[in-house]
Design a protein around this motif. Sequence first.
Motif, PDB file in Angstrom:
ATOM      1  N   PRO A  77      10.195  -8.854  12.305  1.00  0.00           N
ATOM      2  CA  PRO A  77       8.968  -9.612  12.583  1.00  0.00           C
ATOM      3  C   PRO A  77       7.789  -8.726  12.991  1.00  0.00           C
ATOM      4  O   PRO A  77       6.640  -9.151  12.912  1.00  0.00           O
ATOM      5  N   ARG A  78       8.061  -7.474  13.373  1.00  0.00           N
ATOM      6  CA  ARG A  78       6.969  -6.562  13.742  1.00  0.00           C
ATOM      7  C   ARG A  78       6.107  -6.196  12.534  1.00  0.00           C
ATOM      8  O   ARG A  78       4.942  -5.827  12.697  1.00  0.00           O
ATOM      9  N   ILE A  79       6.669  -6.311  11.331  1.00  0.00           N
ATOM     10  CA  ILE A  79       5.896  -5.977  10.125  1.00  0.00           C
ATOM     11  C   ILE A  79       4.675  -6.884  10.018  1.00  0.00           C
ATOM     12  O   ILE A  79       3.571  -6.414   9.738  1.00  0.00           O
ATOM     13  N   ASP A  80       4.857  -8.176  10.239  1.00  0.00           N
ATOM     14  CA  ASP A  80       3.727  -9.108  10.179  1.00  0.00           C
ATOM     15  C   ASP A  80       2.697  -8.801  11.258  1.00  0.00           C
ATOM     16  O   ASP A  80       1.488  -8.899  11.024  1.00  0.00           O
ATOM     17  N   GLU A  81       3.163  -8.420  12.451  1.00  0.00           N
ATOM     18  CA  GLU A  81       2.247  -8.080  13.547  1.00  0.00           C
ATOM     19  C   GLU A  81       1.401  -6.859  13.184  1.00  0.00           C
ATOM     20  O   GLU A  81       0.183  -6.861  13.360  1.00  0.00           O
ATOM     21  N   VAL A  82       2.054  -5.810  12.689  1.00  0.00           N
ATOM     22  CA  VAL A  82       1.328  -4.583  12.331  1.00  0.00           C
ATOM     23  C   VAL A  82       0.387  -4.840  11.167  1.00  0.00           C
ATOM     24  O   VAL A  82      -0.759  -4.380  11.172  1.00  0.00           O
ATOM     25  N   GLU A  83       0.829  -5.613  10.180  1.00  0.00           N
ATOM     26  CA  GLU A  83      -0.038  -5.931   9.046  1.00  0.00           C
ATOM     27  C   GLU A  83      -1.277  -6.687   9.505  1.00  0.00           C
ATOM     28  O   GLU A  83      -2.377  -6.477   8.988  1.00  0.00           O
ATOM     29  N   GLY A  84      -1.124  -7.545  10.492  1.00  0.00           N
ATOM     30  CA  GLY A  84      -2.265  -8.275  11.036  1.00  0.00           C
ATOM     31  C   GLY A  84      -3.260  -7.382  11.751  1.00  0.00           C
ATOM     32  O   GLY A  84      -4.441  -7.699  11.850  1.00  0.00           O
ATOM     33  N   LEU A  86      -3.933  -4.300  10.750  1.00  0.00           N
ATOM     34  CA  LEU A  86      -4.556  -3.436   9.742  1.00  0.00           C
ATOM     35  C   LEU A  86      -5.755  -4.139   9.117  1.00  0.00           C
ATOM     36  O   LEU A  86      -5.871  -5.362   9.179  1.00  0.00           O
ATOM     37  N   PRO A  87      -6.650  -3.377   8.461  1.00  0.00           N
ATOM     38  CA  PRO A  87      -7.873  -3.985   7.927  1.00  0.00           C
ATOM     39  C   PRO A  87      -7.661  -4.919   6.744  1.00  0.00           C
ATOM     40  O   PRO A  87      -8.516  -5.743   6.441  1.00  0.00           O
ATOM     41  N   GLY A  88      -6.545  -4.810   6.039  1.00  0.00           N
ATOM     42  CA  GLY A  88      -6.281  -5.703   4.909  1.00  0.00           C
ATOM     43  C   GLY A  88      -7.036  -5.342   3.650  1.00  0.00           C
ATOM     44  O   GLY A  88      -7.182  -6.162   2.749  1.00  0.00           O
ATOM     45  N   SER A  89      -7.511  -4.114   3.546  1.00  0.00           N
ATOM     46  CA  SER A  89      -8.276  -3.721   2.367  1.00  0.00           C
ATOM     47  C   SER A  89      -7.383  -3.318   1.190  1.00  0.00           C
ATOM     48  O   SER A  89      -7.853  -3.249   0.062  1.00  0.00           O
ATOM     49  N   ASN A  90      -6.094  -3.034   1.447  1.00  0.00           N
ATOM     50  CA  ASN A  90      -5.143  -2.663   0.397  1.00  0.00           C
ATOM     51  C   ASN A  90      -5.681  -1.555  -0.501  1.00  0.00           C
ATOM     52  O   ASN A  90      -5.556  -1.603  -1.718  1.00  0.00           O
ATOM     53  N   CYS A  91      -6.306  -0.539   0.121  1.00  0.00           N
ATOM     54  CA  CYS A  91      -6.976   0.517  -0.646  1.00  0.00           C
ATOM     55  C   CYS A  91      -6.023   1.571  -1.177  1.00  0.00           C
ATOM     56  O   CYS A  91      -6.320   2.244  -2.154  1.00  0.00           O
ATOM     57  N   GLY A  92      -4.882   1.779  -0.529  1.00  0.00           N
ATOM     58  CA  GLY A  92      -3.939   2.797  -0.959  1.00  0.00           C
ATOM     59  C   GLY A  92      -4.270   4.190  -0.491  1.00  0.00           C
ATOM     60  O   GLY A  92      -3.618   5.153  -0.886  1.00  0.00           O
ATOM     61  N   ALA A  93      -5.280   4.368   0.362  1.00  0.00           N
ATOM     62  CA  ALA A  93      -5.658   5.698   0.849  1.00  0.00           C
ATOM     63  C   ALA A  93      -4.554   6.325   1.696  1.00  0.00           C
ATOM     64  O   ALA A  93      -4.498   7.540   1.845  1.00  0.00           O
ATOM     65  N   CYS A  94      -3.660   5.510   2.230  1.00  0.00           N
ATOM     66  CA  CYS A  94      -2.563   6.001   3.066  1.00  0.00           C
ATOM     67  C   CYS A  94      -1.386   6.495   2.229  1.00  0.00           C
ATOM     68  O   CYS A  94      -0.445   7.066   2.755  1.00  0.00           O
ATOM     69  N   GLY A  95      -1.418   6.250   0.936  1.00  0.00           N
ATOM     70  CA  GLY A  95      -0.319   6.636   0.071  1.00  0.00           C
ATOM     71  C   GLY A  95       0.668   5.513  -0.175  1.00  0.00           C
ATOM     72  O   GLY A  95       1.660   5.701  -0.863  1.00  0.00           O
ATOM     73  N   GLN A  96       0.413   4.352   0.384  1.00  0.00           N
ATOM     74  CA  GLN A  96       1.274   3.183   0.192  1.00  0.00           C
ATOM     75  C   GLN A  96       0.580   2.211  -0.754  1.00  0.00           C
ATOM     76  O   GLN A  96      -0.626   2.267  -0.928  1.00  0.00           O
ATOM     77  N   PRO A  97       1.323   1.278  -1.358  1.00  0.00           N
ATOM     78  CA  PRO A  97       0.718   0.353  -2.315  1.00  0.00           C
ATOM     79  C   PRO A  97      -0.235  -0.652  -1.702  1.00  0.00           C
ATOM     80  O   PRO A  97      -0.965  -1.319  -2.412  1.00  0.00           O
ATOM     81  N   GLY A  98      -0.261  -0.779  -0.411  1.00  0.00           N
ATOM     82  CA  GLY A  98      -1.151  -1.726   0.254  1.00  0.00           C
ATOM     83  C   GLY A  98      -0.854  -1.753   1.734  1.00  0.00           C
ATOM     84  O   GLY A  98      -0.004  -1.018   2.239  1.00  0.00           O
ATOM     85  N   CYS A  99      -1.532  -2.626   2.449  1.00  0.00           N
ATOM     86  CA  CYS A  99      -1.361  -2.707   3.898  1.00  0.00           C
ATOM     87  C   CYS A  99       0.044  -3.176   4.268  1.00  0.00           C
ATOM     88  O   CYS A  99       0.598  -2.732   5.266  1.00  0.00           O
ATOM     89  N   ARG A 100       0.632  -4.059   3.489  1.00  0.00           N
ATOM     90  CA  ARG A 100       1.993  -4.523   3.780  1.00  0.00           C
ATOM     91  C   ARG A 100       2.985  -3.372   3.643  1.00  0.00           C
ATOM     92  O   ARG A 100       3.855  -3.180   4.488  1.00  0.00           O
ATOM     93  N   GLY A 101       2.864  -2.587   2.587  1.00  0.00           N
ATOM     94  CA  GLY A 101       3.734  -1.428   2.394  1.00  0.00           C
ATOM     95  C   GLY A 101       3.551  -0.395   3.484  1.00  0.00           C
ATOM     96  O   GLY A 101       4.514   0.231   3.940  1.00  0.00           O
ATOM     97  N   PHE A 102       2.299  -0.211   3.928  1.00  0.00           N
ATOM     98  CA  PHE A 102       2.027   0.725   5.015  1.00  0.00           C
ATOM     99  C   PHE A 102       2.665   0.238   6.308  1.00  0.00           C
ATOM    100  O   PHE A 102       3.269   1.021   7.049  1.00  0.00           O
ATOM    101  N   ALA A 103       2.554  -1.062   6.592  1.00  0.00           N
ATOM    102  CA  ALA A 103       3.162  -1.626   7.805  1.00  0.00           C
ATOM    103  C   ALA A 103       4.681  -1.437   7.776  1.00  0.00           C
ATOM    104  O   ALA A 103       5.285  -1.077   8.790  1.00  0.00           O
ATOM    105  N   GLU A 104       5.296  -1.657   6.626  1.00  0.00           N
ATOM    106  CA  GLU A 104       6.746  -1.462   6.503  1.00  0.00           C
ATOM    107  C   GLU A 104       7.117   0.003   6.735  1.00  0.00           C
ATOM    108  O   GLU A 104       8.108   0.297   7.408  1.00  0.00           O
ATOM    109  N   ALA A 105       6.330   0.935   6.192  1.00  0.00           N
ATOM    110  CA  ALA A 105       6.605   2.361   6.367  1.00  0.00           C
ATOM    111  C   ALA A 105       6.442   2.775   7.825  1.00  0.00           C
ATOM    112  O   ALA A 105       7.213   3.596   8.336  1.00  0.00           O
ATOM    113  N   VAL A 106       5.459   2.232   8.514  1.00  0.00           N
ATOM    114  CA  VAL A 106       5.255   2.549   9.930  1.00  0.00           C
ATOM    115  C   VAL A 106       6.430   2.020  10.750  1.00  0.00           C
ATOM    116  O   VAL A 106       6.945   2.713  11.632  1.00  0.00           O
TER     117      VAL A 106
END
Length: 128
Positions: free
Chosen positions: A35-42, A44-64
Amino acid sequence: MNAILVASAIMLGIAVFFGVVLALANRFLKVEEDPRIDEVEGMLPGSNCGACGQPGCRGFAEAVIRGETVPGKCTVSAPSSIEAIARFLGVDAGFQEKVVARLHCAGGTSSVRQLADYHGLPSCRAAY
């Protein structure tokens, strides 16, 4: 009238069968998610830019959450958001230098080989 009742009974039987199959599939094939994935995703900015190397903010939250990356790798978030994520997870925020693409050649017909000829309008002003 009898044919309508038979057809209705068949359709009802099919619906009940697939309803039971879906209920069993939901029960036995359910994937539990942190359930922490939803918290961390919330956070994040939600821009899904991929600048972090992940496919989007959801993928970045899962990696974190998995510990594969640090919150500071999101270069789009405000520093206060990154610190909030780090405090929430109890990890070091880390730091990532923002990367910006720069063209060294500056383009132009003198820098590259021309592969095709353009036969359209010469400029945006002409198109307007």
